[in-house]
Design an enzyme around this catalytic site. Structure first.
Site, PDB file in Angstrom:
ATOM      1  N   HIS A   1       0.911  -1.188  -0.098  1.00 11.63           N
ATOM      2  CA  HIS A   1       0.000   0.009  -0.012  1.00 11.63           C
ATOM      3  C   HIS A   1       0.903   1.190   0.015  1.00 11.63           C
ATOM      4  O   HIS A   1       0.594   2.186  -0.758  1.00 11.63           O
ATOM      5  CB  HIS A   1      -0.925   0.079   1.096  1.00 11.63           C
ATOM      6  CG  HIS A   1      -2.312  -0.940   1.011  1.00 11.63           C
ATOM      7  ND1 HIS A   1      -1.968  -2.162   1.234  1.00 11.63           N
ATOM      8  CD2 HIS A   1      -3.536  -0.293   1.000  1.00 11.63           C
ATOM      9  CE1 HIS A   1      -3.394  -2.667   0.952  1.00 11.63           C
ATOM     10  NE2 HIS A   1      -4.221  -1.614   0.904  1.00 11.63           N
TER      11      HIS A   1
ATOM     12  N   HIS B   1       0.901  -3.104   9.470  1.00  9.60           N
ATOM     13  CA  HIS B   1       2.518  -3.279   9.181  1.00  9.60           C
ATOM     14  C   HIS B   1       3.149  -2.302  10.329  1.00  9.60           C
ATOM     15  O   HIS B   1       2.557  -1.570  11.224  1.00  9.60           O
ATOM     16  CB  HIS B   1       2.592  -2.192   7.726  1.00  9.60           C
ATOM     17  CG  HIS B   1       2.295  -3.053   6.757  1.00  9.60           C
ATOM     18  ND1 HIS B   1       3.236  -4.110   6.014  1.00  9.60           N
ATOM     19  CD2 HIS B   1       1.267  -2.816   6.059  1.00  9.60           C
ATOM     20  CE1 HIS B   1       2.541  -4.417   5.079  1.00  9.60           C
ATOM     21  NE2 HIS B   1       1.351  -4.011   4.923  1.00  9.60           N
TER      22      HIS B   1
END
Length: 556
Positions: free
Chosen positions: A155, A206
């Site tokens: 992303h 993350h």
């Protein structure tokens, strides 16, 4: 016995036949030994050097998430995360070609394909897990995201590359905007990249290391496109058929050399899809431009579409999307039906795609109906549900507990690592008897339902949750973090117990944890070629097939 059961049995036999880097029985439930056997020595050593980074940043991520959590931010970051997904980009990219911006479309395709492939390559190469849950809670509107490795953040890679490229394009056309419009557009680019990057950490998907590397990779990709992109496009457009053929051959090599992951990670599927997109775009743009017998020049001159009539523009977009879904609906089952016999024929000469977690054609006769097998472009039947979820962002999932095989193996490896440190350290201060995360508060829970992984029903993991619910937020949590063991999920064996009893109990609980995990679906070797053909066809329709149809229908 059903066909699906037979395929599963053959798949298990296939995995048992797969050679590993080191001989010996399968590690089974062992965390560290699993990667030592499945990875080449240099990749295993690289992973061992990077694992402490993931473990060390986890308590800080948990404290940050707990400090900042609110229902409003949960909704915002869960919703904006969709702007960094493959589905969003694959929906938006064809519009660039159908509305007169082919230069931008080609540039975005190339950057996103590089981002997806290179980040997926790094994920499969290093096999680093996501930050552990617990202590983090994972907030997502995509149920399959947690099945992938964590490092790096795709992303973030895509968001940074797109934002930097758009900023560069804005600077080139500065004179076309007023000061206010120019500054607002720049602010939008900054907000886009920042929201995606911070949101991946806020949502527990993350860590700092993942997004930092992902951002650097995105910046590199944007620089490559800005520096060499126009020259590459000119090289393609001004040459004969050999130039796009060279690009296609290079992309096929990229698919073949993608590293084999140690776990059943679906990153490879996304890489194959975007490699197919680049194939279709490069071939389609080259062939569509040659019909005008114009060598060189801006690509926009070869796409005669304007947006002066909004109804005609809407007709192009709607009609183009319908054609794309018809192609996907027709070609996918056709290829899955007729490719297996071809694969079995060429397999006689040893021509195959030797992927560990793909069932080889010799082990099945037909491919059964596949469910939720594509997260890049969902089937047409799922479109209404997708828009319903986007319209109701509070339907997001908040999950706690190991969600993938990589999560579970890291949990086991971290437990053994902590126990070794506990035995070697004589200080009683570093031998807590309670399963707690030192100095960390319990995760905040809003009014949304929290989906607790079935693995958390295990006594040793549930004890962490029970102990965590009663703790209060400390005033200076960083000073109380146990720096020797960043997070603690299970207590060490008591002095009264034996190591053998503890080992048997651990093995039993670990097996229950693995059985409770969401299993990636069975994948078949023919799906690789199927994705390449389907997505190359989608890209070709976007850049040549549909534009020719629009010209024939007068939708220009």
């Amino acid at each position: 016995m059903s066909t699906t059961t037979k395929v599963k049995q053959r798949y298990a036999a296939h995995l048992s036949r797969t050679p590993s880097p080191n001989k010996g029985p399968d590690a089974g439930l062992r965390g560290l030994g699993h990667y030592e056997r499945r990875l080449p020595q240099w990749r295993f050593k690289l992973r061992q050097r990077l694992i402490p980074v993931v473990r060390g940043e986890t308590p800080y991520l948990a404290w940050t998430q707990d400090t900042c959590r609110s229902p409003l931010l949960d909704t915002y970051f869960a919703l904006t995360a969709n702007l960094g997904t493959h589905t969003f980009f694959m929906t938006a990219l064809p519009v660039c070609f159908w509305c007169g911006y082919p230069d931008v479309g080609v540039a975005l395709v190339q950057m996103l394909a590089m981002g997806v492939y290179l980040s997926g390559y790094a994920k499969d190469l290093v096999c680093l897990p996501r930050p552990l849950s617990p202590p983090l809670q994972r907030i997502t509107m995509s149920g399959s995201a947690a099945l992938e490795y964590g490092f790096p953040s795709t992303h973030t890679t895509n968001a940074v590359s797109v934002a930097l490229f758009c900023l560069y394009q804005l600077s080139l056309s500065r004179d076309n905007y007023t000061d206010m419009t120019y500054n607002l557009l720049r602010l939008g680019c900054y907000c886009y990249a920042t929201s995606i990057t911070l949101g991946r950490m806020y949502c527990g998907m993350h860590g700092f290391f993942d997004v930092i590397f992902g951002g650097l990779l995105g910046a590199l990709i944007a620089w490559l496109r800005i520096t060499y992109g126009d020259a590459f496009d000119g090289w393609i457009l001004t040459g004969d058929w050999l130039r796009p053929a060279v690009v296609v051959a290079a992309l096929l090599v990229a698919v073949r050399i993608n590293p084999e992951p140690a776990d059943n990670c679906p990153c490879f599927d996304d890489s194959v899809a975007f490699v197919g997109v680049v194939m279709g775009v490069e071939v389609g743009v080259w062939h569509y431009a040659r019909r005008l017998a114009i060598s060189g020049g801006p690509l926009a001159d070869k796409y005669p579409f304007t947006n002066s009539d909004l109804l005609i523009s809407a007709a192009r977009i709607i009609g183009g999307i319908v054609v794309v879904f018809l192609w996907r609906a027709a070609m996918k089952p056709l290829l899955l039906r007729y490719l297996p016999p071809i694969f079995r024929f060429v397999d006689v000469w040893g021509v195959r795609l030797p992927r560990r977690y793909f069932v080889q054609s010799r082990d099945y006769k037909i491919v059964p109906t596949l469910r939720e097998d594509d997260k890049v472009i969902p089937p047409a039947s799922q479109i209404s549900a997708m828009f319903s979820n986007l319209g109701n962002p509070r339907r997001r999932a908040v999950s706690i507990g190991p969600q993938s095989e990589a999560d579970a193996r890291e949990y086991i490896a971290n437990r053994e690592h902590r126990r070794r440190n506990s035995r070697s350290d004589a200080s009683p201060r570093l031998k807590p008897s309670k399963p707690t995360i030192a100095g960390l508060p319990s995760p905040a829970v809003d009014e949304d339902a929290v989906e607790v992984s079935a693995a958390l029903k295990l006594p040793e993991v549930q004890s962490y949750m029970d102990a965590g619910q009663a703790r209060k937020k400390p005033s200076r949590p960083f000073l109380q973090v146990n720096t020797v063991e960043p997070f603690l999920l299970t207590p060490p064996p008591s002095d009264g117990g034996t190591s053998s009893d503890s080992g048997k109990e651990d093995e039993k609980n670990d097996r229950e944890m693995f059985s409770a995990l969401e299993k990636p679906r069975i994948r078949y070797d023919v799906e690789v070629i199927t994705k390449l053909v389907v997505y190359a066809g989608i890209a070709w329709l976007a850049v040549e097939g549909n534009p020719r149809l629009f010209e024939y229908l007068g939708l220009v």
